[in-house]
Write a protein that holds these residues in place. Structure first.
Motif, PDB file in Angstrom:
ATOM      1  N   GLU A  63       0.830  -1.207   0.000  1.00 30.49           N
ATOM      2  CA  GLU A  63       0.000   0.000   0.000  1.00 30.49           C
ATOM      3  C   GLU A  63       0.866   1.260   0.000  1.00 30.49           C
ATOM      4  OE1 GLU A  63      -2.717  -0.239   3.265  1.00 30.49           O
ATOM      5  OE2 GLU A  63      -4.344  -0.953   1.975  1.00 30.49           O
ATOM      6  N   LYS A  64       1.927   1.228   0.789  1.00 31.57           N
ATOM      7  CA  LYS A  64       2.822   2.384   0.839  1.00 31.57           C
ATOM      8  C   LYS A  64       3.491   2.611  -0.523  1.00 31.57           C
ATOM      9  CE  LYS A  64       6.823   4.192   3.352  1.00 31.57           C
ATOM     10  NZ  LYS A  64       7.831   3.911   4.406  1.00 31.57           N
ATOM     11  N   GLN A 108      -6.576   1.688  11.593  1.00 37.92           N
ATOM     12  CA  GLN A 108      -5.984   2.455  12.683  1.00 37.92           C
ATOM     13  C   GLN A 108      -6.981   2.518  13.835  1.00 37.92           C
ATOM     14  OE1 GLN A 108      -5.071   6.534  11.762  1.00 37.92           O
ATOM     15  NE2 GLN A 108      -4.494   7.037  13.859  1.00 37.92           N
ATOM     16  N   VAL A 109      -6.583   2.017  14.992  1.00 34.09           N
ATOM     17  CA  VAL A 109      -7.459   2.004  16.165  1.00 34.09           C
ATOM     18  C   VAL A 109      -7.435   3.379  16.829  1.00 34.09           C
ATOM     19  CG1 VAL A 109      -7.893   0.964  18.408  1.00 34.09           C
ATOM     20  CG2 VAL A 109      -7.138  -0.468  16.506  1.00 34.09           C
ATOM     21  N   LEU A 110      -8.612   3.969  16.997  1.00 33.29           N
ATOM     22  CA  LEU A 110      -8.735   5.288  17.612  1.00 33.29           C
ATOM     23  C   LEU A 110      -9.042   5.201  19.094  1.00 33.29           C
ATOM     24  CD1 LEU A 110     -10.873   7.040  14.836  1.00 33.29           C
ATOM     25  CD2 LEU A 110      -8.389   7.099  15.115  1.00 33.29           C
ATOM     26  N   SER A 111      -9.712   4.147  19.516  1.00 36.06           N
ATOM     27  CA  SER A 111     -10.089   4.023  20.926  1.00 36.06           C
ATOM     28  C   SER A 111     -10.303   2.557  21.267  1.00 36.06           C
ATOM     29  CB  SER A 111     -11.380   4.811  21.207  1.00 36.06           C
ATOM     30  OG  SER A 111     -11.865   4.548  22.508  1.00 36.06           O
ATOM     31  N   ARG A 112      -9.773   2.145  22.418  1.00 36.96           N
ATOM     32  CA  ARG A 112     -10.094   0.854  23.019  1.00 36.96           C
ATOM     33  C   ARG A 112     -10.917   1.159  24.255  1.00 36.96           C
ATOM     34  NH1 ARG A 112      -5.143   0.429  20.656  1.00 36.96           N
ATOM     35  NH2 ARG A 112      -4.615  -1.549  19.644  1.00 36.96           N
ATOM     36  N   ARG A 116     -10.412   3.217   8.606  1.00 38.04           N
ATOM     37  CA  ARG A 116      -9.685   2.527   7.539  1.00 38.04           C
ATOM     38  C   ARG A 116      -8.715   3.496   6.883  1.00 38.04           C
ATOM     39  NH1 ARG A 116     -12.934  -0.578   3.173  1.00 38.04           N
ATOM     40  NH2 ARG A 116     -10.816  -1.218   2.664  1.00 38.04           N
ATOM     41  N   ASN A 117      -7.471   3.092   6.795  1.00 33.94           N
ATOM     42  CA  ASN A 117      -6.450   3.976   6.234  1.00 33.94           C
ATOM     43  C   ASN A 117      -6.703   4.279   4.759  1.00 33.94           C
ATOM     44  OD1 ASN A 117      -5.115   3.941   8.698  1.00 33.94           O
ATOM     45  ND2 ASN A 117      -3.885   2.164   8.152  1.00 33.94           N
ATOM     46  N   SER A 118      -7.241   3.314   4.025  1.00 34.19           N
ATOM     47  CA  SER A 118      -7.385   3.490   2.584  1.00 34.19           C
ATOM     48  C   SER A 118      -8.572   4.349   2.202  1.00 34.19           C
ATOM     49  CB  SER A 118      -7.513   2.116   1.910  1.00 34.19           C
ATOM     50  OG  SER A 118      -8.617   1.404   2.449  1.00 34.19           O
ATOM     51  N   THR A 119      -9.679   4.260   2.963  1.00 28.30           N
ATOM     52  CA  THR A 119     -10.898   4.975   2.582  1.00 28.30           C
ATOM     53  C   THR A 119     -11.315   6.051   3.571  1.00 28.30           C
ATOM     54  OG1 THR A 119     -12.311   3.364   3.717  1.00 28.30           O
ATOM     55  CG2 THR A 119     -11.733   2.905   1.417  1.00 28.30           C
ATOM     56  N   GLY A 120     -10.777   6.028   4.791  1.00 26.68           N
ATOM     57  CA  GLY A 120     -11.187   7.007   5.792  1.00 26.68           C
ATOM     58  C   GLY A 120     -12.500   6.673   6.476  1.00 26.68           C
ATOM     59  N   GLU A 121     -13.072   5.488   6.220  1.00 25.62           N
ATOM     60  CA  GLU A 121     -14.320   5.093   6.867  1.00 25.62           C
ATOM     61  C   GLU A 121     -14.073   4.810   8.345  1.00 25.62           C
ATOM     62  OE1 GLU A 121     -17.104   2.487   4.309  1.00 25.62           O
ATOM     63  OE2 GLU A 121     -15.083   1.989   3.626  1.00 25.62           O
TER      64      GLU A 121
END
Length: 697
Positions: free
Chosen positions: A52-53, A364-368, A440-445
């Motif tokens: 992806e990078k 990418q995890v924003l909150s646990r 999601r890193n690819s779509t921003g969802e």
């Protein structure tokens, strides 16, 4: 002679070559089972991130970046982009084969396997002019990235043309390759074509595998032969796929369905399923989340309305006649809120979570966090309270709560909670849903996942309350409605034989550790003043009790008659419940009230009338000011930038208000509201008035 400088496009091509070699080596290891599934999945994750990078880097390149002229630049860039997308396609399919996914804590080196071939490549120093004469065979070899045959169970080919007739359909052409995202028992499968378009297609139009050539070869035959071949393929296709659909949906129709014969009611369910496809469903198909993860059930309830929020349960509840209150009374002798005992009142501490898997690559995890509520096995009986977890990046599978911080511990991180509930259900307990908010890193969802759930029944088999001690609760996968679902399939793989194997197996099981505890007399007294049903942080009990006292004074003692339901001028009562939905503002009130309490004498702290007056002053000169400031960003859950901006503004404003308070010599100084320097939102009468008819439960 000095080596010639390589251009950016050539460097990207070499990176793609290296990724392709590592992918081929990984596929061979998976086929020969020379490596463990966990190690293979980790290598697959790392390759996916690298690919992806590299693709993002390639898309940013322009012809002007090259140090020397390059022939057919756009064509070569487009071909390289297609090759990288094919590699990503193969990696996504490999994720499904290596189910269950989830990042491993062990670190592996995936770059050493091809060191010999890397050395050979490093010896090449050809410039772009030499690359223009590259053989066609080399170009074809680079582009030929094919998915291994044993991984093609989600790749299908269209047997004939299908034209979309309703919203949600996907038009396909004969021989077109599709990826199946979701299979359903009604025969209409959600598919995605090579252009990224998604929709439903009848399964009778599909054949497993990417046999485009074999389908195209049939074009030379006569039409009658085509129809016979299609019917044969349809029958074979249904036989091949019946087992897979039965596993996912529990049942499979005995006969195939045609577009013309499908009932209208069937299409309503298809469109509903299609509209519910979100980032979670896509990640499940890609294999980026463990098998036991589900969309968050409690988060969905919170989003539906106010019924499951703390602000709703903080409002007074009317009796059956709606002429009096059910849970709000004054003691005529003391003038205080009458204490009310309920069936269940427990205090507990969230301690830690162990062996909790996390979403995989591309997320990418924003909150646990843990969402918790009262639950009787059938329905939620209280508000849903959320406590955010902290973790060490070196050990992401272990969550902890109530970290040591300087100053006041934020309510959002406080694992000390209480539950008051008057339900008589013998199965009453606390439901804990472990969750993560991700992007999601690819779509921003964005999305919310449940990582599993645990349940603590608050009575034993004889109906007696559980003793105060520490409990280790097993974390189950799926939802509370599902049974015997593990968080990660690898946890239940195999049956441990000996005692040592059983001990190792138990250590790998996901667990939630909590502790039931008792509190001091003052806290018990304050808890008895609260509503009959509420779950919240113990650190806020004194604020909730003061609000309850003001509510009783205004609604029970100061109203002209019991039947009077006119608007009441009370900014505190009209806005205080909002703080339970915005914990950072609740922390600001706690901080301001703590500062005011430190300056009170012991006699003043025992004087209820004085405490109520000071509480109103502190509230109006801190939180009420913040609530109506246009500079305060809106509250968004699990939005790091928004949370940081709000925290910065809240602390700066509270410090400014404290400074003004010390300057004026008394709390609750009204000068701040007429100061032209700060801005305020336009005045709204609802911020001053408490409407009993619209807020009472």
């Amino acid at each position: 002679m000095a080596p010639k400088r390589k251009g950016p496009l050539q460097l990207v091509q070499r990176e793609a070559d290296d990724i392709k070699r590592q992918l081929d080596a990984l596929v061979k290891d998976v086929q020969s089972e020379r490596r463990s599934t966990e190690e293979a999945f980790q290598r697959c994750q790392e390759l996916h991130i690298t690919a992806e990078k590299t693709l993002r880097t390639l898309k940013k390149l322009t012809k002007a970046d090259e140090p020397a002229p390059v022939g057919s630049y756009d064509q070569r860039k487009e071909e390289e982009e297609k090759r990288l997308k094919s590699i990503l396609e193969c990696l996504n399919t490999l994720f499904m084969q290596l189910s269950p996914p989830g990042p491993s804590t062990s670190a592996g080196d995936t770059s050493k396997e091809d060191s010999d071939s890397d050395d050979d490549e490093d010896g090449e120093e050809d410039d772009y002019d030499d690359d223009n004469d590259m053989d066609n065979e080399d170009e074809d070899e680079k582009q030929a990235v094919k998915v291994p045959s044993y991984l093609e169970r989600h790749i299908y080919t269209a047997l004939s043309d299908f034209k979309a007739e309703q919203e949600g359909d996907l038009s396909v052409q004969r021989g077109e390759t599709l990826r199946i995202i979701r299979k359903t028992a009604d025969g209409w499968w959600l598919a995605q074509d090579t252009k990224g378009n998604r929709g439903v297609v009848p399964k009778t139009y599909l054949k497993i595998g990417s046999g485009v050539n074999s389908v195209d070869d049939d074009d030379d035959d006569d039409s009658g032969g085509d129809e016979e071949d299609d019917e044969k393929r349809v029958g074979d296709n249904e036989a091949e796929e019946s087992e897979e659909v039965e596993e996912q949906d529990g049942e499979e129709g005995s006969e195939s369905q045609d577009k013309e014969s499908a009932p209208a009611s069937n299409w309503s369910s298809v469109r509903k399923a299609l509209s519910e496809i979100d980032a979670t469903d896509v990640l499940s198909v890609m294999g980026a989340i463990p098998s036991g993860f589900r969309p968050s059930t409690l988060n969905k309830l919170l989003m539906e309305g106010v019924k499951y929020r703390g602000s709703y349960y903080l409002q007074p509840e009317l009796s059956q006649s709606q002429l009096s209150f059910k849970d709000l009374f004054l003691d005529p002798d003391t003038g205080r809120v009458r204490a009310r005992q309920v069936k269940t009142c427990v205090c507990f501490t969230l301690w830690s979570c162990k062996m909790i898997p996390t979403p995989g690559v591309g997320v990418q995890v924003l909150s646990r966090h843990i969402r918790l509520c009262a639950y009787d096995g059938n329905e939620v009986l209280s508000n849903i309270h959320t406590v955010r977890a902290t973790y060490n990046p070196k050990n992401p599978k272990t969550w902890s709560f109530s970290p040591r911080v300087t100053g006041i511990l934020p309510t959002l991180l406080d694992g000390d909670c209480f539950l008051r509930c008057n339900s008589v259900s013998p199965d009453l307990g606390i439901l804990f849903e472990l969750g993560v908010s991700f992007i999601r890193n690819s779509t921003g969802e964005r999305g919310d996942l449940s990582c599993g759930w645990a349940f603590l029944k608050l009575t034993d088999d004889t109906g007696n309350p559980l003793p105060n001690r520490t409990y280790e609760l097993p974390v189950n996968g799926g939802t509370p409605a599902e049974k015997d679902i593990s968080v990660e399939a690898s946890v239940t793989r195999g049956s441990p034989g000996g005692v040592f194997q059983q001990m190792l197996h138990a250590r790998r099981q996901p667990k939630l550790i909590i502790k039931l505890k008792s509190v001091n007399h003052r806290s018990r007294t304050q808890l008895s003043l609260l509503p009959e049903t509420l779950l919240h942080s113990l650190s806020c009990v004194h604020l909730l009790a003061l609000h309850r006292q003001l509510l009783a004074d205004t609604l029970v003692m100061e109203r002209p008659t019991v039947q009077n339901a006119d608007l009441i001028c009370s900014p505190v009562l009209s806005t205080f419940p909002e703080l339970l939905d915005q914990p950072d503002l609740l922390d600001a009130l706690r901080s301001s009230w703590l500062g005011a309490e430190t300056e009170m004498s012991r006699a003043q702290k025992r004087d209820l009338s004085y405490l109520k007056q000071e509480f109103v002053k502190v509230y109006m000169s801190s939180v009420y000011y913040l609530l109506h400031s246009p500079s305060l960003p809106c509250h968004h859950w699990a939005d790091p930038s928004s949370e940081e901006q709000r925290a910065r503004f809240i602390y700066a404003t509270v410090d400014m208000l404290k400074h003004n308070q010390h300057t004026s010599g008394h709390s609750g100084s009204p000068e701040v509201f007429v100061d032209p320097t700060p801005q305020h939102l336009a005045f709204d009468v609802t911020e001053l008035t408490f409407d009993l008819l619209s807020t009472a439960r």
